[in-house]
Enzyme design. Structure first.
Site, PDB file in Angstrom:
ATOM      1  N   ASP A 287      -4.999  -1.997   2.553  1.00 52.33           N
ATOM      2  CA  ASP A 287      -5.730  -0.841   2.060  1.00 52.33           C
ATOM      3  C   ASP A 287      -5.150   0.390   2.766  1.00 52.33           C
ATOM      4  O   ASP A 287      -4.437   0.287   3.767  1.00 52.33           O
ATOM      5  CB  ASP A 287      -7.240  -0.986   2.292  1.00 52.33           C
ATOM      6  CG  ASP A 287      -8.031  -0.107   1.312  1.00 52.33           C
ATOM      7  OD1 ASP A 287      -7.398   0.752   0.653  1.00 52.33           O
ATOM      8  OD2 ASP A 287      -9.253  -0.263   1.213  1.00 52.33           O
TER       9      ASP A 287
HETATM   10  C1  BGC Z   1      -9.871   2.094  -1.124  1.00 53.62           C
HETATM   11  C2  BGC Z   1      -9.231   1.090  -2.036  1.00 53.62           C
HETATM   12  C3  BGC Z   1      -8.310   1.770  -3.015  1.00 53.62           C
HETATM   13  C4  BGC Z   1      -7.297   2.593  -2.250  1.00 53.62           C
HETATM   14  C5  BGC Z   1      -6.306   3.305  -3.150  1.00 53.62           C
HETATM   15  C6  BGC Z   1      -8.855   3.044  -0.506  1.00 53.62           C
HETATM   16  O1  BGC Z   1      -9.484   4.085   0.166  1.00 53.62           O
HETATM   17  O2  BGC Z   1     -10.574   1.429  -0.109  1.00 53.62           O
HETATM   18  O3  BGC Z   1     -10.209   0.359  -2.718  1.00 53.62           O
HETATM   19  O4  BGC Z   1      -7.696   0.827  -3.824  1.00 53.62           O
HETATM   20  O5  BGC Z   1      -7.981   3.576  -1.488  1.00 53.62           O
HETATM   21  O6  BGC Z   1      -6.886   4.303  -3.870  1.00 53.62           O
END
Ligand code: BGC
Length: 742
Positions: A287
């Site tokens: 993430d």
């Molecule tokens: C979130 C993810 C997401 C990623 C990309 C993160 O802050 O936790 O779920 O896929 O950002 O946008």
């Protein structure tokens, strides 16, 4: 000289026939095309394939940071996210194909969570449909639209089980139950990937957030997770495993630590469980910046150590930390990272690019005509309305719904009555509020609206304490026959970084309801929200309560069908709605304890100031009709691990409307070597039963349904008595006993 070499390399590569198979193949075998390509790659280019960066969307349109453009040219970045639309992805792909040395196509990802342009209900709402076919279809349509807009990969499904309504990301998942969550996880993976994601209407799925991100202490986003291995395995892990077994090809790590180790550095999670126990053969992406965050977690002294920890744990791709691109070379030089580890990750990533067909045609997903034909096609809007109707949960109805088809004067009020922008919910990809049908619009444009005269006034805002419209609203209410009040949250009150300690309807909205109540006209309250809310006052002061979540593009049309009776509500809650925040965490599959509740005995498990039960239980939802259940019967009272047991029940529609019912089966293991929950959902069926009709519903149970982890954490079954409950929600007492023999 260099150019000639590159051309020669490309010709050899082309001769290796990189035909995409469209079938998902195993990455454990080496592919000659990939091996040849890898033999030409520098270490920087390999680390580039393991690097994912975001693009930016400015008010003027999409842009990419100058530095990232250079990274694409130099092969130091192999994937981009937040990069969509045919125009933009073509422009980016051109940089990789025309200006980089090895011309390895870029992979484009995006959070397409519950719709790309045509928006579907938020996932928690959609889970309330308990309709796996409809859920699979919406996942398919969102993927089809996204793929037509140049995308290859979605960061979905989010399969985090949660018992935490305080956690804003509760809206993204399927609620509290591992069984329902697992079936929905599979349906979403099937919808996204189909039987081969190289197809033009499918994306690569990314199961997230691995693992137990839905259990942050006190419901605060990004907080630590402290749960036992037993709870972890029985409650939180099943949907991830189900999604992997359904074929999901990528997995995203979570921000939290589990048992003291941040997920992005956890070999236990990423290698031992994911790859060794479950045989996952796709790639793992972190993430956002979660590698660097391991420094804050206090398990790495700097980004270099964090990057090394991540790659050794089993991470293949680094989202946004730049730790792989810039830092881990040190570890390769000093022997802390083996080059074979890097090669394995690069192989996995290239393999999926190949299966998508990108080596054959890097612009395969970039077709402007297809884009404009596909986005918001008529059948997509129809599917959105269909699943939106099915996701609505009728929480209360004293008989005012469906609205009688006679001349009525209706006051439509509340800050969300004519709102469009919030209907798309959080994580709305490229969805736009202006495309949504508001409740008020839906009510007026429905054919049944000819019966009614409408008046609309907003009444108040979602937040703040402006009561200036109250007097005029009360005046209008007194001359109306029925009031439809739409209240709830702003869409950004749930989603990422949107945790709350109080899960109440904000502002003066409840006051407005209570004021309207004094007028004495029937009130239908429509609640729009991303999480379970405390609805005691809403329940008390309304004649009917409709849980409408954020229903997406067709929200108003779907709600009009329900209010006018064209569709009989069939949704059931995928998570409990507590009576107050002090009850959290509250969930149906709790343990009995040594002092189970006895209202007449003070020294049993209970509160002095509230019941133990939620306001609305898991699995609860009303219909315009009534269903009655026979006592369940069993094909075998005693059975062994080798047997299958069929549990049957007759469900009769005893009311005045045709309707769908979600028939739910729960088990309880009465005596085992470890304590077991008072109920566990093990099966369900959603079916249409016409008024006056009785249907026999059968469930086949087998060993896997009676298994649990024993004291040695071995999955097993034990002999003894089980109660099998079959009913219309998790409160059901309708049961039969069966005995497992050894
Ligand atoms: C979130 C993810 C997401 C990623 C990309 C993160 O802050 O936790 O779920 O896929 O950002 O946008």
């Amino acid at each position: 000289m260099r150019i000639i070499n590159v051309v020669a390399i490309l010709m050899i590569l082309a001769a290796c026939s990189p035909k995409s198979t469209s079938k998902i193949s195993s990455v454990s075998k080496k592919d000659p095309f990939i091996e040849q390509l890898m033999s030409k790659m520098t270490l920087d280019e390999k680390l580039g394939q393991m690097t994912l960066y975001t693009t930016d969307w400015e008010s003027t349109g999409p842009t990419i940071r100058g530095g990232y453009q250079d990274d694409i040219k130099s092969g130091r970045c192999g994937a981009l996210f937040n990069s969509h639309t045919v125009d933009f992805t073509t422009q980016l792909q051109k940089i990789a194909m025309e200006e980089s040395r090895l011309k390895i196509p870029l992979l484009f990802g995006y959070d397409v969570v519950h719709g790309y342009k045509t928006m579907f209900p938020i996932p928690l709402g959609e889970a309330a449909s308990w309709d796996l076919e409809a859920i699979e279809k919406s996942a398919y349509i969102m993927s089809k639209e996204a793929a037509a807009s140049g995308l290859h990969w979605t960061f979905a499904p989010m399969v985090d089980i949660t018992r935490e309504p305080r956690w804003g990301r509760v809206m993204e998942g399927a609620g509290e139950d591992p069984y329902l969550g697992s079936r929905i996880a599979e349906a979403r993976v099937r919808g996204i990937q189909g039987d081969g994601f190289g197809k033009m209407d499918r994306l690569l799925a990314c199961v997230k957030h691995f693992a137990a991100y839905g259990a942050p202490i006190a419901g605060r986003d990004y907080n630590s997770v402290e749960i036992s291995e037993r709870v972890f395995r029985e409650t939180y892990l099943p949907p991830y495993e189900a999604a992997i077994k359904a074929g999901a090809k990528t997995v995203m790590t979570s921000f939290n630590d589990y048992d003291g180790v941040p997920a992005s550095g956890s070999k236990y999670l990423l290698t031992d469980i994911l790859r060794k126990e479950w045989g996952f053969d796709g790639f793992v992406v972190t993430d956002y910046t979660s590698i660097n965050e391991m420094v804050n977690h206090g398990v790495a002294k700097d980004a270099t150590d964090a990057g090394i920890m991540a790659v050794n744990a089993g991470v293949d791709m680094d989202m946004q930390s730049a730790a792989f691109q810039e830092k881990i070379k040190i570890g390769i030089t000093d022997g802390r990272v083996k080059i074979e580890k890097i090669d394995a990750s690069v192989r996995r990533i290239l393999r999926l690019k190949k299966e998508l067909g990108l080596f054959e045609n890097p612009y395969k997903f970039s077709d402007k005509q297809r884009e404009s034909k596909t986005i918001m096609a008529k059948e997509h809007l129809e599917a959105s309305k269909d699943v939106a109707k099915k996701s609505v949960v009728l929480l209360k109805n004293s008989g005012i719904l469906p609205l009688p088809k006679k001349q009525l004067k209706i006051l439509v009020t509340g800050p969300l009555a004519d709102d469009k922008n919030n209907l798309i919910g959080a994580w709305s990809a490229s969805g736009e509020g202006r495309h949504c049908v508001s409740l008020y619009e839906g009510l007026r444009q429905h054919p049944a609206s000819a019966n009614y005269n409408f008046e609309h006034l907003k009444g108040c805002e979602i937040e703040g304490n402006d009561r200036s419209q109250f007097n005029i609203i009360l005046e209008k209410a007194s001359t109306s026959d029925v009031i439809i009040l739409a209240i709830g949250e702003h869409k950004d009150m749930s989603g990422e970084a949107a945790s709350k300690t109080m899960i109440r309807i904000p502002g003066v909205q409840e006051e407005l309801l209570k004021a309207l109540k004094t007028i004495g006209k029937p009130i239908i309250t429509v609640v729009m929200n991303g999480r379970p809310l405390v609805l005691n006052e809403v329940d008390l002061n309304s004649d009917a309560v409709i849980e409408a979540w954020w229903l997406g593009t067709q929200a108003g049309n779907a709600l009009a069908d329900i209010i006018y009776g064209d569709y009989n509500p069939s949704g059931k809650l995928p998570i409990c709605f507590p009576r107050n925040e002090g009850q959290i965490p509250i969930y149906y599959n709790h343990k009995n304890t040594g002092r189970p509740l006895n209202p007449t005995d003070k020294y049993t498990t209970k509160y002095l100031d509230a019941p133990n039960t939620p306001l609305y239980a898991f699995g609860y939802g009303l219909s315009y009709t009534t269903f009655t259940y026979s006592t369940p019967s069993t094909s075998k009272v005693s059975f062994s691990d080798a047997d299958q047991v069929t549990i049957s029940v007759n469900v009769s529609n005893t009311g005045n409307y045709d309707g769908e019912e979600v028939v739910q089966l729960y088990i309880r293991d009465l005596i085992a070597s470890v304590t077991r929950p008072v109920k566990e959902l093990k099966a369900f069926k959603k079916l249409m039963i016409k008024k006056g009709e009785t249907k026999k519903v059968e469930f086949v149970l087998s060993k896997k349904d009676f298994e649990f982890y024993d004291q040695a954490m071995k999955k097993t079954t034990e002999a003894g008595e089980f109660h099998i409950f079959v009913g219309s929600n998790s409160d059901t007492k309708n049961k039969i006993s069966v005995f497992l023999t050894k």
